[in-house]
Each structure stands twice: as structure tokens, then as C-alpha cells.
Enzyme design. Structure first.
Site, mmCIF file in Angstrom:
data_model
loop_
_atom_site.group_PDB
_atom_site.id
_atom_site.type_symbol
_atom_site.label_atom_id
_atom_site.label_comp_id
_atom_site.label_asym_id
_atom_site.label_seq_id
_atom_site.Cartn_x
_atom_site.Cartn_y
_atom_site.Cartn_z
ATOM 1 N N ASP A 130 0.841 -1.199 0.000
ATOM 2 C CA ASP A 130 0.000 0.000 0.000
ATOM 3 C C ASP A 130 0.880 1.255 0.000
ATOM 4 O O ASP A 130 0.372 2.376 -0.053
ATOM 5 C CB ASP A 130 -1.021 -0.007 1.148
ATOM 6 C CG ASP A 130 -0.384 -0.011 2.523
ATOM 7 O OD1 ASP A 130 0.847 -0.182 2.613
ATOM 8 O OD2 ASP A 130 -1.127 0.151 3.510
ATOM 9 N N SER A 131 2.207 1.049 -0.012
ATOM 10 C CA SER A 131 3.138 2.146 -0.313
ATOM 11 C C SER A 131 2.834 2.686 -1.712
ATOM 12 O O SER A 131 3.307 3.759 -2.085
ATOM 13 C CB SER A 131 4.594 1.678 -0.220
ATOM 14 O OG SER A 131 4.803 0.502 -0.979
ATOM 15 N N ASP B 149 -1.050 -6.118 -0.464
ATOM 16 C CA ASP B 149 -1.340 -5.499 0.833
ATOM 17 C C ASP B 149 -2.829 -5.245 1.013
ATOM 18 O O ASP B 149 -3.516 -4.840 0.087
ATOM 19 C CB ASP B 149 -0.622 -4.140 0.929
ATOM 20 C CG ASP B 149 0.584 -4.194 1.848
ATOM 21 O OD1 ASP B 149 0.794 -5.228 2.517
ATOM 22 O OD2 ASP B 149 1.316 -3.180 1.894
ATOM 23 N N LYS C 54 -1.195 -9.403 2.786
ATOM 24 C CA LYS C 54 -0.431 -8.999 3.962
ATOM 25 C C LYS C 54 -1.222 -7.960 4.732
ATOM 26 O O LYS C 54 -1.854 -7.100 4.133
ATOM 27 C CB LYS C 54 0.922 -8.416 3.521
ATOM 28 C CG LYS C 54 1.753 -7.835 4.668
ATOM 29 C CD LYS C 54 3.207 -7.586 4.266
ATOM 30 C CE LYS C 54 3.465 -6.300 3.530
ATOM 31 N NZ LYS C 54 3.053 -5.079 4.234
ATOM 32 N N GLU D 73 -1.159 -5.498 8.558
ATOM 33 C CA GLU D 73 -0.267 -4.929 9.566
ATOM 34 C C GLU D 73 -0.769 -5.116 10.992
ATOM 35 O O GLU D 73 -1.964 -4.996 11.245
ATOM 36 C CB GLU D 73 -0.116 -3.408 9.334
ATOM 37 C CG GLU D 73 0.558 -3.043 8.047
ATOM 38 C CD GLU D 73 0.760 -1.536 7.907
ATOM 39 O OE1 GLU D 73 0.582 -0.795 8.901
ATOM 40 O OE2 GLU D 73 1.095 -1.105 6.795
ATOM 41 N N GLU E 165 9.539 -4.864 10.062
ATOM 42 C CA GLU E 165 9.999 -3.596 9.474
ATOM 43 C C GLU E 165 10.569 -2.645 10.520
ATOM 44 O O GLU E 165 9.987 -2.460 11.589
ATOM 45 C CB GLU E 165 8.817 -2.902 8.756
ATOM 46 C CG GLU E 165 9.180 -1.512 8.222
ATOM 47 C CD GLU E 165 8.130 -0.890 7.302
ATOM 48 O OE1 GLU E 165 7.089 -1.524 7.041
ATOM 49 O OE2 GLU E 165 8.378 0.243 6.835
HETATM 50 O O1 KIV Z 1 3.518 -1.083 1.521
HETATM 51 C C1 KIV Z 1 4.672 -1.527 1.500
HETATM 52 O O2 KIV Z 1 5.433 -1.397 0.516
HETATM 53 C C2 KIV Z 1 5.145 -2.244 2.675
HETATM 54 C C3 KIV Z 1 6.616 -2.266 2.904
HETATM 55 C C4 KIV Z 1 7.188 -0.921 2.975
HETATM 56 C C5 KIV Z 1 6.944 -2.973 4.142
HETATM 57 O O3 KIV Z 1 4.359 -2.743 3.413
HETATM 58 NA NA NA Z 2 2.327 -1.796 3.342
#
Ligand code: KIV
Ligand code: NA
Length: 278
Positions: A45-46, A84, A114, A116, A184
Site C-alpha cells: 500500500d506504499s 497489501d 499482507k 499490519e 519492518e
Molecule cells: O507497503 C509496502 O510497501 C510495505 C513495505 C514498505 C513494508 O508494506
Molecule cells: Na504496506
């Protein structure tokens, strides 16, 4: 090469082979990463910061994630893809978490999702999604969706008490049924302790060299995202500079009438046709 599975990752851990992981958000980048032979791709989600220009990951929606996971899947059909779960797509209820995780699998063909966090509520969601038949990747430590509580983008687990809490969270997420965990932004000693105690693959980003594998945000490591660069990023290329120079050269050449070249970049018509036409 055939797409790797959970069994391949377990074997890699047993043999002490490092798992290589990068983020991607689009077709072209995914295609290059598959060609380079990475073991996994994360559609993080980056995306919010790297591709959509937000300051945080909070505004990213399920529709954003589905669309970009689809593009990455098209670019990397033979690579294990983790998608994510964006902010508030899994926090509210088990039912919503399962439905949204299911969208990433069903509509975009990701291999795993994934989410968090390491607390009780997150452990319940990990369990629910896992029991629905989906591979769940945990993510603890510096978790951007908890930014308000963390108080900024800063390393986690730097006191003995905080480090012990992270080790416990990793255990809880593993017990809830995660097949792997990303750690992380923690000191190497914490990355090492979590890795040694775990019965599942532990991946790290800014968690030192002892984890079973490494993740980086691709736009950081190729020198494209320059708003902010964390300490743990190694810059393998200056793609941002290369692209900016190309855009600048093009701008100059068009303005000077140097591009396009009348021979090299231009379609031709026979003299006879030109005569008749004009
Ligand atoms: O969203 C993402 O790219 C991530 C990584 C920075 C860990 O979760
Ligand atoms: Na993320």
C-alpha cells in the site's frame, strides 16, 4: 522458472537461502523484476506514496489495490505475489477482512495477502483469513497504518521491553496462522531474535541481515522516490536522474526542432504519391 510456493520458501529457509523480495505497482516494473529473478513481489500500500502521490498509505482503497495487483500479475505471471490489505479493509470485522482478502485473490490472482499489526484484533483477522484458505503474511514493527500511535516514521523495538513485545507479537501472529511475517524498521538484534524463534519464514525491511530474506521498496532502491529515504535503503541505481535527463533532452530537442529527424523518425511516401497528393 516456475512460480514459487509456500513449500519452496520453507525449503529456502531450511537450506539457509535468502528470499529476495521487492515491491512493484505496475506492469512494466513487475515484468523487469520477474526477468531479474526475484522470489516474491509485494504490491504494497506504499502504492499510495510511490504511485499515487499521497503523503501516507491511509487513502489507498481496495479498488486501488485490486487494480494494481492485476497489473503486477500481468507483468509477472510466474512470480509469487503478495498484495497489501489497505487501511480499514480488515480492521472492522472478520467477514469484511475475508471478503476483501478474497477480492485480491479472486480479482487479481495474488498468492498471498499482507496485513499490519501484532495485537489481539489483528491476530483474530489473520486466523479468520487463513481459515478461509488464503495465505496470510503478517507485518510487525514499524507499521505505517499505526503511524498515529507510533508517533512518526521511526524504528521500533529499541528498548528491551519494546523488543520483547515484538518477539511476542511475532509468536502471536505465527500462532494465528500467518505463513510468514515481515518485520519492518527494528534493530538487527530484534530481527535476529524474531527469526531464530520463528517456525515460519521471517522477512525483513530495515531489520538487519539475519532475517530469512530482504524486502525493499523498488522506487527507493533504484533512486526514483526522493521525497524521503530511510536509513536502511541502499541505492542500486539513479533511475530518477536518468529519466529526468531524458525528459529534459527531449524537451530541448523538440523546442529546437532537432526532434523528430526527417529521415530517422519519420514515415515516407513515394515522390509520385506526394505529387498527386499535393
Ligand atoms: O507497503 C509496502 O510497501 C510495505 C513495505 C514498505 C513494508 O508494506
Ligand atoms: Na504496506
Amino acid at each position: 522458472m516456475a512460480k514459487k510456493t509456500i513449500n519452496d520458501f520453507k525449503q529456502m529457509v531450511e537450506k539457509g537461502e535468502k528470499i529476495v523480495w521487492l515491491t512493484a505497482y505496475d506492469y512494466l516494473t513487475a515484468k523487469m523484476q520477474e526477468k531479474a529473478g526475484v522470489d516474491m513481489i509485494l504490491v504494497g500500500d506504499s502504492l499510495g506514496m510511490v504511485s499515487l502521490g499521497y503523503d501516507t498509505t491511509f487513502p489507498v482503497t481496495m479498488d486501488d489495490m485490486v487494480r494494481h495487483c492485476q497489473a503486477v500479475r500481468r507483468g509477472a505471471p510466474n512470480t509469487f505475489i503478495v498484495g497489501d490489505m489497505p487501511y480499514m479493509s480488515y480492521q472492522k470485522s472478520d467477514e469484511e477482512a475475508i471478503a476483501n482478502a478474497g477480492r485480491l485473490v479472486k480479482e487479481a490472482g495474488v498468492d498471498s495477502i499482507k496485513l499490519e499489526g501484532g495485537g489481539e484484533l489483528i491476530a483474530r483477522r489473520v486466523k479468520a483469513i487463513q481459515q478461509a484458505g488464503i495465505l496470510v503474511f503478517g507485518h510487525i514493527g514499524l507499521t505505517p497504518q499505526f503511524m498515529g500511535q507510533i508517533g512518526g516514521y521511526r524504528a521500533q523495538g529499541r528498548s528491551a521491553a519494546a523488543a520483547m513485545k515484538l518477539v511476542e507479537e511475532a509468536k502471536a501472529i505465527e500462532e494465528a496462522g500467518a505463513f510468514a511475517i515481515l518485520v519492518e524498521g527494528v534493530p538487527a538484534a530484534v530481527g535476529k531474535a524474531i527469526t531464530e524463534k520463528a517456525g515460519i519464514p521471517i522477512l525483513g525491511i530495515g531489520a538487519g541481515s539475519y532475517t530469512h530474506g530482504q524486502l525493499l521498496i523498488y522506487a527507493d532502491m533504484v533512486g526514483m522516490y526522493d521525497n524521503f529515504t530511510p536509513k536502511f535503503v541502499k541505492k542500486y541505481a539513479s533511475v530518477g536522474e536518468v529519466l529526468t535527463k531524458a525528459f529534459k533532452d527531449y524537451t530541448e530537442e523538440v523546442r529546437k526542432g532537432q526532434f523528430p529527424d526527417d529521415n530517422e523518425h519519420t514515415y515516407k511516401m513515394s515522390e509520385a504519391e506526394v505529387k498527386e497528393f499535393l
